[in-house]
Design a protein around this motif. Structure first.
Motif, PDB file in Angstrom:
ATOM      1  N   VAL A  23       9.922  14.389  -4.816  1.00  0.00           N
ATOM      2  CA  VAL A  23       9.904  14.983  -6.156  1.00  0.00           C
ATOM      3  C   VAL A  23      11.324  15.098  -6.711  1.00  0.00           C
ATOM      4  CG1 VAL A  23       9.324  17.059  -7.457  1.00  0.00           C
ATOM      5  CG2 VAL A  23       7.744  16.188  -5.729  1.00  0.00           C
ATOM      6  N   SER A  24      12.256  15.457  -5.860  1.00  0.00           N
ATOM      7  CA  SER A  24      13.651  15.540  -6.319  1.00  0.00           C
ATOM      8  C   SER A  24      14.143  14.181  -6.801  1.00  0.00           C
ATOM      9  CB  SER A  24      14.538  16.053  -5.184  1.00  0.00           C
ATOM     10  OG  SER A  24      14.118  17.327  -4.748  1.00  0.00           O
ATOM     11  N   TYR A  25      13.713  13.122  -6.148  1.00  0.00           N
ATOM     12  CA  TYR A  25      14.100  11.776  -6.589  1.00  0.00           C
ATOM     13  C   TYR A  25      13.483  11.443  -7.940  1.00  0.00           C
ATOM     14  CZ  TYR A  25      14.140   6.696  -6.883  1.00  0.00           C
ATOM     15  OH  TYR A  25      14.286   5.408  -7.330  1.00  0.00           O
ATOM     16  N   TRP A  26      12.223  11.863  -8.158  1.00  0.00           N
ATOM     17  CA  TRP A  26      11.578  11.583  -9.440  1.00  0.00           C
ATOM     18  C   TRP A  26      12.361  12.181 -10.610  1.00  0.00           C
ATOM     19  CZ3 TRP A  26       5.966  13.097  -7.675  1.00  0.00           C
ATOM     20  CH2 TRP A  26       5.449  12.059  -6.891  1.00  0.00           C
ATOM     21  N   TYR A  27      12.926  13.357 -10.401  1.00  0.00           N
ATOM     22  CA  TYR A  27      13.636  14.042 -11.469  1.00  0.00           C
ATOM     23  C   TYR A  27      15.119  13.674 -11.527  1.00  0.00           C
ATOM     24  CZ  TYR A  27       9.720  17.100 -12.622  1.00  0.00           C
ATOM     25  OH  TYR A  27       8.503  17.590 -13.050  1.00  0.00           O
ATOM     26  N   SER A  28      15.587  12.821 -10.650  1.00  0.00           N
ATOM     27  CA  SER A  28      16.998  12.466 -10.610  1.00  0.00           C
ATOM     28  C   SER A  28      17.312  11.372 -11.630  1.00  0.00           C
ATOM     29  CB  SER A  28      17.394  12.006  -9.206  1.00  0.00           C
ATOM     30  OG  SER A  28      16.725  10.800  -8.876  1.00  0.00           O
ATOM     31  N   ASP A  29      18.609  11.229 -11.952  1.00  0.00           N
ATOM     32  CA  ASP A  29      19.048  10.167 -12.861  1.00  0.00           C
ATOM     33  C   ASP A  29      18.858   8.795 -12.236  1.00  0.00           C
ATOM     34  OD1 ASP A  29      19.751  12.125 -14.661  1.00  0.00           O
ATOM     35  OD2 ASP A  29      21.830  12.241 -13.930  1.00  0.00           O
TER      36      ASP A  29
ATOM     37  N   LYS B 292       0.834  -1.208   0.000  1.00  0.00           N
ATOM     38  CA  LYS B 292       0.000   0.000   0.000  1.00  0.00           C
ATOM     39  C   LYS B 292       0.864   1.252   0.000  1.00  0.00           C
ATOM     40  CE  LYS B 292      -4.096  -2.044   2.115  1.00  0.00           C
ATOM     41  NZ  LYS B 292      -4.996  -1.695   0.993  1.00  0.00           N
ATOM     42  N   TRP B 293       2.024   1.213   0.641  1.00  0.00           N
ATOM     43  CA  TRP B 293       2.923   2.377   0.638  1.00  0.00           C
ATOM     44  C   TRP B 293       3.460   2.617  -0.772  1.00  0.00           C
ATOM     45  CZ3 TRP B 293       8.438   2.761   0.167  1.00  0.00           C
ATOM     46  CH2 TRP B 293       8.964   3.995   0.526  1.00  0.00           C
ATOM     47  N   ARG B 294       3.849   1.550  -1.448  1.00  0.00           N
ATOM     48  CA  ARG B 294       4.332   1.701  -2.824  1.00  0.00           C
ATOM     49  C   ARG B 294       3.208   2.168  -3.747  1.00  0.00           C
ATOM     50  NH1 ARG B 294       6.275  -3.467  -1.378  1.00  0.00           N
ATOM     51  NH2 ARG B 294       8.481  -3.445  -0.741  1.00  0.00           N
ATOM     52  N   GLN B 295       2.020   1.626  -3.526  1.00  0.00           N
ATOM     53  CA  GLN B 295       0.874   2.039  -4.340  1.00  0.00           C
ATOM     54  C   GLN B 295       0.544   3.514  -4.108  1.00  0.00           C
ATOM     55  OE1 GLN B 295      -2.674  -0.142  -3.473  1.00  0.00           O
ATOM     56  NE2 GLN B 295      -3.821   0.705  -5.182  1.00  0.00           N
ATOM     57  N   TYR B 296       0.663   3.946  -2.877  1.00  0.00           N
ATOM     58  CA  TYR B 296       0.414   5.353  -2.541  1.00  0.00           C
ATOM     59  C   TYR B 296       1.416   6.269  -3.255  1.00  0.00           C
ATOM     60  CZ  TYR B 296       0.285   9.533   0.425  1.00  0.00           C
ATOM     61  OH  TYR B 296       0.211  10.819   0.889  1.00  0.00           O
ATOM     62  N   LYS B 297       2.694   5.883  -3.244  1.00  0.00           N
ATOM     63  CA  LYS B 297       3.703   6.664  -3.944  1.00  0.00           C
ATOM     64  C   LYS B 297       3.449   6.651  -5.458  1.00  0.00           C
ATOM     65  CE  LYS B 297       7.972   6.225  -2.857  1.00  0.00           C
ATOM     66  NZ  LYS B 297       9.288   5.615  -2.575  1.00  0.00           N
ATOM     67  N   ARG B 298       3.004   5.509  -5.960  1.00  0.00           N
ATOM     68  CA  ARG B 298       2.730   5.393  -7.391  1.00  0.00           C
ATOM     69  C   ARG B 298       1.567   6.304  -7.783  1.00  0.00           C
ATOM     70  NH1 ARG B 298       3.421   0.318  -7.334  1.00  0.00           N
ATOM     71  NH2 ARG B 298       1.243  -0.281  -7.043  1.00  0.00           N
ATOM     72  N   GLN B 299       0.544   6.355  -6.961  1.00  0.00           N
ATOM     73  CA  GLN B 299      -0.599   7.238  -7.239  1.00  0.00           C
ATOM     74  C   GLN B 299      -0.187   8.706  -7.232  1.00  0.00           C
ATOM     75  OE1 GLN B 299      -3.377   6.106  -4.206  1.00  0.00           O
ATOM     76  NE2 GLN B 299      -4.073   4.271  -5.299  1.00  0.00           N
ATOM     77  N   LEU B 300       0.663   9.065  -6.291  1.00  0.00           N
ATOM     78  CA  LEU B 300       1.141  10.449  -6.249  1.00  0.00           C
ATOM     79  C   LEU B 300       1.928  10.796  -7.511  1.00  0.00           C
ATOM     80  CD1 LEU B 300       2.356  10.740  -2.535  1.00  0.00           C
ATOM     81  CD2 LEU B 300       0.321  11.760  -3.533  1.00  0.00           C
ATOM     82  N   LYS B 301       2.753   9.861  -7.976  1.00  0.00           N
ATOM     83  CA  LYS B 301       3.561  10.133  -9.161  1.00  0.00           C
ATOM     84  C   LYS B 301       2.694  10.256 -10.404  1.00  0.00           C
ATOM     85  CE  LYS B 301       7.743   8.629 -11.533  1.00  0.00           C
ATOM     86  NZ  LYS B 301       8.861   7.666 -11.566  1.00  0.00           N
ATOM     87  N   ILE B 302       1.701   9.392 -10.516  1.00  0.00           N
ATOM     88  CA  ILE B 302       0.810   9.450 -11.676  1.00  0.00           C
ATOM     89  C   ILE B 302       0.036  10.765 -11.699  1.00  0.00           C
ATOM     90  CG2 ILE B 302      -1.243   8.409 -12.707  1.00  0.00           C
ATOM     91  CD1 ILE B 302      -0.207   5.705 -11.709  1.00  0.00           C
ATOM     92  N   LYS B 303      -0.376  11.228 -10.543  1.00  0.00           N
ATOM     93  CA  LYS B 303      -1.230  12.409 -10.465  1.00  0.00           C
ATOM     94  C   LYS B 303      -0.447  13.710 -10.594  1.00  0.00           C
ATOM     95  CE  LYS B 303      -4.871  14.488  -7.632  1.00  0.00           C
ATOM     96  NZ  LYS B 303      -5.673  14.357  -6.401  1.00  0.00           N
ATOM     97  N   PHE B 304       0.754  13.766 -10.033  1.00  0.00           N
ATOM     98  CA  PHE B 304       1.452  15.052  -9.940  1.00  0.00           C
ATOM     99  C   PHE B 304       2.700  15.149 -10.820  1.00  0.00           C
ATOM    100  CE2 PHE B 304      -0.840  14.613  -5.934  1.00  0.00           C
ATOM    101  CZ  PHE B 304      -1.472  15.839  -5.846  1.00  0.00           C
ATOM    102  N   TYR B 305       3.295  14.030 -11.164  1.00  0.00           N
ATOM    103  CA  TYR B 305       4.556  14.087 -11.896  1.00  0.00           C
ATOM    104  C   TYR B 305       4.326  14.021 -13.400  1.00  0.00           C
ATOM    105  CZ  TYR B 305       8.971  12.478 -13.908  1.00  0.00           C
ATOM    106  OH  TYR B 305      10.086  12.333 -14.680  1.00  0.00           O
ATOM    107  N   LYS B 306       4.880  14.986 -14.111  1.00  0.00           N
ATOM    108  CA  LYS B 306       4.874  14.986 -15.565  1.00  0.00           C
ATOM    109  C   LYS B 306       6.294  15.325 -16.020  1.00  0.00           C
ATOM    110  CE  LYS B 306       0.415  14.347 -16.044  1.00  0.00           C
ATOM    111  NZ  LYS B 306       0.169  14.110 -14.610  1.00  0.00           N
ATOM    112  N   PRO B 307       6.902  14.489 -16.865  1.00  0.00           N
ATOM    113  CA  PRO B 307       8.297  14.731 -17.255  1.00  0.00           C
ATOM    114  C   PRO B 307       8.522  16.081 -17.913  1.00  0.00           C
ATOM    115  CG  PRO B 307       7.579  12.524 -17.892  1.00  0.00           C
ATOM    116  CD  PRO B 307       6.360  13.256 -17.452  1.00  0.00           C
TER     117      PRO B 307
END
Length: 945
Positions: free
Chosen positions: A741-747, A702-717
């Motif tokens: 968010v900083s991790y999402w944009y990291s290499d 559920k923690w991973r799913q929660y992070k995945r939902q946040l990324k789908i909703k808020f993160y756009k490359p």
């Protein structure tokens, strides 16, 4: 009767009838001079005389009395040739310019709520006079406002000195506590003040009420404080008695009947259960959760706000500095700093600076390290170290300790001023004065709360910021502010229980300076504190059982430690519901959480909200939901569903499952937060320890799913990093969001992907082979060989597409089961695999079907349905413009295709052809009947037909 009159009249003077009482001559306090009316008459004498009003005591007749007495020759009137008198100007009369300053100052004064009436309405700026003053207005003027208003426009210093001395006299006399030794000193001082007044004013100024001032202190010695003897409480009670009058012909009878009825109701209410007595204040059950006695009653709207990092650090730092339980940690921190800096000691200033700058971070790391080991740390210390949540509440006003505090923004357009505060420093030598800019409630992750005032503080350490004039008034420079909160090291916060109220009056000549006036709460007495309270205090758990129980947990089994089974059953019986006209059963909890949408025609539709599990969170302490396990140690029955939902709420709490730790198996996650989450679950559920492995597995998913939902909703490359950082979700901690968010944009995140997307055939093939690479059974091998044969034949003519793979899978395995997509696992449904425009892959809506046919057919179906449903209305003319364009495009394209003998799809039609439902989803209100849910239902019905 005649004999009585002869007794009462002796020597031509009237004798009070009270003197015939046998004990009258032995009374020490035979009369009680009313201080209220004394103040009113003295105040009016001063104001009318200083402003030279028509009611002034300095008139022609008063000047002629001076001639007759042969005194004050400089004030004698001179008889002119025309028979009129020329009256010389007295030294205590104000000039026109000074009158204007006095009236303007009084008109612009803003006082706290309940402190005084709106005195500005009594100021006449044309005639420069005050009219219509009530008794309490005079009380406030003579004690506080008149000396302040006169300090920049007084006629002469003797007049100002007399007004200040008389003001201090009445303030001391009307205080709630009287000291006998102080009364004797006041008695000597007031006699000197009256002598100065005789030298300054004319004899007519000294009316009977002015003379009675000298006797007030003698009565105070015998009768005590004036609050029990003056007329204010009686005047206020008269208003209540007048409210009882319903028949103006018989007012006395109405008052008597109303008083008796009120007393009877108050008496009977003591014997009725769950009846609130209006004359007794109730204790709030949340009060015990607030630190430093900071609980108060909010005034105005309450807003949920997200605190920025700087504000959070400043507030948390102030809380830690005043917690006595962590004194040992503060000493340990200073000792470590001494060793690190190789110093033997620190000065008080150095110690305070170190604690302000570094202690909160050191404290967090220290407790985190100890808590990860075997150290037994109190829960309060752990919660303090975790820092408060950045999600708090903001008030525009707060009532506490008898004061009503407002923020400066709330009082901008008001005639009152409630933002001024004074805080006495810990050493007791310095008072800090400021104005409230924000009222915030910090939440330490549900463990406890604290309400704090964020203020702009005046500079009291330098003469350019604070000074005292010759009359004893304290002045503050409003342009010299300190600790405003703009810098990280500022200290703008203070607890709501630490401050008292005051208000500021702008100086008449220098606009940058203001005079402060302290305020005492009305009807509040400091009676001290006692541990033995007879008043019953309700805890949050005791209050909870009065509320109804929701349907979600009503039929579950409970284990109660603090409550008996009968009380839990009472909660079940008290679970009332509201039935609407359609027979739908709606709980009070659903209505409270706005789970239903009400339409104008009376219909209601349930809307899905966030899963908060408030009923589980609100269970009394010690009461748990029983969870049963199967032979695999997995929860089953209805309680398992509630447990699964509750696990989702646990992983969304920042203090239990932080998002800045990127891996579930991180060392800190395992040592600290896994245990915290298990403890949080076991606090509400009675579950066997054998299920802990299952719990951790579910929490991780559920923690991973929660992070995945946040990324789908808020993160756009394609969005910049700064844009995503500013768009912080409400339930996410701001500092954790920045790390995520900083991790999402990291290499590292780009390299950390699970791999490339694969087709359904490849996935099915990989999942149905063992470690040696052989198929699990011969049937699977036979079907997969058939799939590869079909694909090999297609590859001879052209490249393989996704549609080819889907057709091969359908040909080999046949039609999928309802609600399932073969080879994709149990959680993948046809809707989220094929998309909203397709049905089952093996039916007529399989990939490859012409999208244009579907869009055109759907539009025909919608239009025909609406025309049949509402034939009398031209609904398409009322539809949004983009929906009309879509319908016209359908008709135009259909005509074009029929003329060409076929149908084709161009790239410029992608907006309409690829996802027609996306266009319809933008229509919140197409017409009064076309709504998004209706369109989706129509689309699904059309697909079935």
């Amino acid at each position: 009767m005649i004999l009585m009159k002869k007794i009462l009249w002796t020597g031509g003077k009237k004798k009070s009838i009270l003197f015939i009482l046998p004990y009258w001559e032995h009374l020490l306090l035979r009369h009680n001079i009313d201080v209220m009316h004394t103040e009113k008459n003295v105040c009016e004498n001063f104001i009318n005389t200083l402003l030279d009003d028509a009611k002034s005591k300095d008139n022609l007749q008063a000047r002629l009395d001076l001639v007759e007495l042969g005194i004050r020759h400089d004030l004698h009137p001179k008889l002119l040739e025309n028979g009129r008198y020329d009256i010389p100007k007295a030294p205590f009369v104000m000039s026109r310019e000074k009158k204007e300053i006095l009236c303007s100052t009084i008109q612009n004064i803003k006082t706290p709520v309940g402190y005084a009436s709106n005195i500005s309405r009594c100021v006449d700026m044309k005639a420069f006079k005050l009219t219509g003053l009530k008794s309490h207005d005079c009380h406030i003027l003579i004690e506080h406002l008149l000396p302040i208003a006169l300090r920049t426009c007084y006629p002469n210093k003797d007049t100002m000195s007399v007004v200040v001395e008389l003001s201090n006299f009445f303030k001391s006399l009307c205080s709630k506590v009287l000291d006998i030794s102080e009364i004797e000193n006041l008695q000597e001082q007031v006699v000197l003040t009256l002598c100065k007044m005789e030298k300054l004013f004319v004899p007519s100024f000294f009316t009977l009420m002015v003379h009675l001032i000298v006797h007030l202190l003698d009565e105070a010695k015998l009768g005590g404080p004036v609050h029990y003897r003056w007329m204010y409480p009686f005047e206020r009670y008269f208003v209540r008695l007048k409210g009882y009058v319903r028949n103006r012909a018989q007012p006395e009878g109405c008052m008597a009947e109303g008083y008796i009825a009120d007393e009877c109701l108050t008496f009977c209410s003591e014997f009725l259960k769950d009846i609130r007595n209006s004359s007794i204040e109730e204790t709030n059950s949340e009060e015990h959760r607030y630190l430093f006695d900071s609980f108060g009653e909010p005034i105005g709207a309450v807003k949920n706000v997200r605190l920025d990092a700087k504000t959070l650090i400043q507030a948390h730092r102030y809380v830690l500095r005043h917690i006595d339980d962590i004194e040992s940690y503060r000493r340990e921190f200073l000792e470590e700093e001494k060793k690190r800096r190789k110093q033997s000691t620190f000065t008080a200033v150095e110690s305070e600076k170190l604690i302000n700058e570094q202690f909160h971070d050191w404290f967090y790391q220290k407790v985190l390290l100890l808590n990860s080991g075997d150290a037994d740390i109190p829960e309060k210390i752990v919660r303090l170290a975790e820092k408060p949540s950045n999600l708090g509440r903001q008030f525009s006003g707060l009532a506490i300790n008898g004061f009503k505090f407002h923020t400066t923004s709330r009082e901008n357009n008001r005639e009152t001023q409630n933002s001024g505060v004074v805080n006495v420093s810990e050493d007791g030598d310095t008072n800090y004065y400021g104005q409230i800019t924000e009222i915030l409630e910090l939440n330490y992750n549900g463990a406890f709360k604290v309400i704090m005032f964020k203020c702009d503080w005046y500079d009291v350490h330098h003469r350019v910021g604070m000074k005292q004039d010759e009359f004893g008034f304290t002045l503050l420079n409003s342009t010299r502010l300190i600790h405003t909160g703009h810098k990280l090291m500022d200290d703008p916060f203070v607890f709501s229980s630490q401050v008292e109220q005051l208000f500021y009056v702008q100086d008449g000549k220098h606009n940058d300076w203001c005079i402060l006036i302290r305020v005492k709460p009305r009807d509040l007495f400091d009676m001290g504190r006692t541990e033995d309270r007879n008043v019953q205090e309700y805890t949050s758990a005791q209050v909870w059982h009065m509320a109804p129980m929701s349907r979600r947990i009503r039929n579950l089994d409970f284990v109660e430690n603090s409550f008996q089974n009968e009380e839990i059953n009472d909660m079940r019986r008290n679970s009332e519901s509201v039935n609407n006209s359609d027979g739908q059963n709606i709980t009070m909890e659903d209505l409270h959480n706005n789970f239903y949408e009400f339409h104008a025609d009376g219909r209601m539709k349930r809307r899905r909200g966030h899963t908060k599990l408030a009923d589980v969170e609100g269970l009394p302490e010690g009461t748990k939901i029983v969870v049963t396990l199967d032979r695999f140690n997995v929860p089953v029955s209805k309680s398992a569903a509630v447990l699964g939902s509750y696990l989702g709420t646990v992983v969304r709490k920042p203090h239990l499952a932080p998002l800045n730790l990127l891996k579930w198996n991180h060392k800190v996650f395992k040592q600290v937060y896994h245990k915290k989450m298990i403890d949080e679950v076991e606090r509400k559920f009675a579950i066997d320890v054998k299920a802990r492995k299952w719990l951790l597995n579910q929490l991780g998913n559920k923690w991973r799913q929660y992070k995945r939902q946040l990324k789908i909703k808020f993160y756009k490359p394609n969005l910049p990093l700064e844009h995503v950082l500013q768009n912080v979700p409400e339930i996410v901690d701001e500092s954790q969001w920045a790390s995520l968010v900083s991790y999402w944009y990291s290499d590292e995140a780009k390299e950390d992907k699970c791999g490339e997307e694969i087709d359904r055939a490849t996935l099915f093939d990989a999942c149905h082979k063992n470690k040696e690479g052989a198929y699990v059974n011969s049937i699977t091998e036979e079907k997969m060989n058939k799939v590869y044969m079909i694909l090999a034949e297609k590859r001879l003519d052209r490249d393989i597409t996704e549609e080819d793979i889907e057709e091969a899978m359908n040909a080999a395995f046949g039609k999928d089961h309802s609600g399932r997509v073969r080879g994709m696992g149990p959680t993948i449904t046809p809707s989220n695999y094929y998309g909203m425009r397709f049905g089952n892959s093996s039916g007529s809506n399989a990939p490859g079907t012409n999208n244009w046919k579907e869009a055109k057919g759907f539009m025909k179906f919608v239009m025909s349905f609406l025309q049949k449903k509402f034939p009398e209305e031209d609904l398409m003319s009322q539809a949004p413009k983009f929906l009309q364009e879509f319908a016209e495009n359908c008709a135009t394209r259909a005509a074009h295709n029929s003329s060409d003998g076929g149908e084709s799809t161009s790239s410029d039609e992608a907006e309409y052809l690829e996802y027609p439902m996306q266009i319809l989803d933008r229509a919140e209100k197409g017409t009064r009947t076309i709504r998004i849910p209706v369109c989706k239902v129509l689309w699904s019905n059309h697909s079935e037909r």
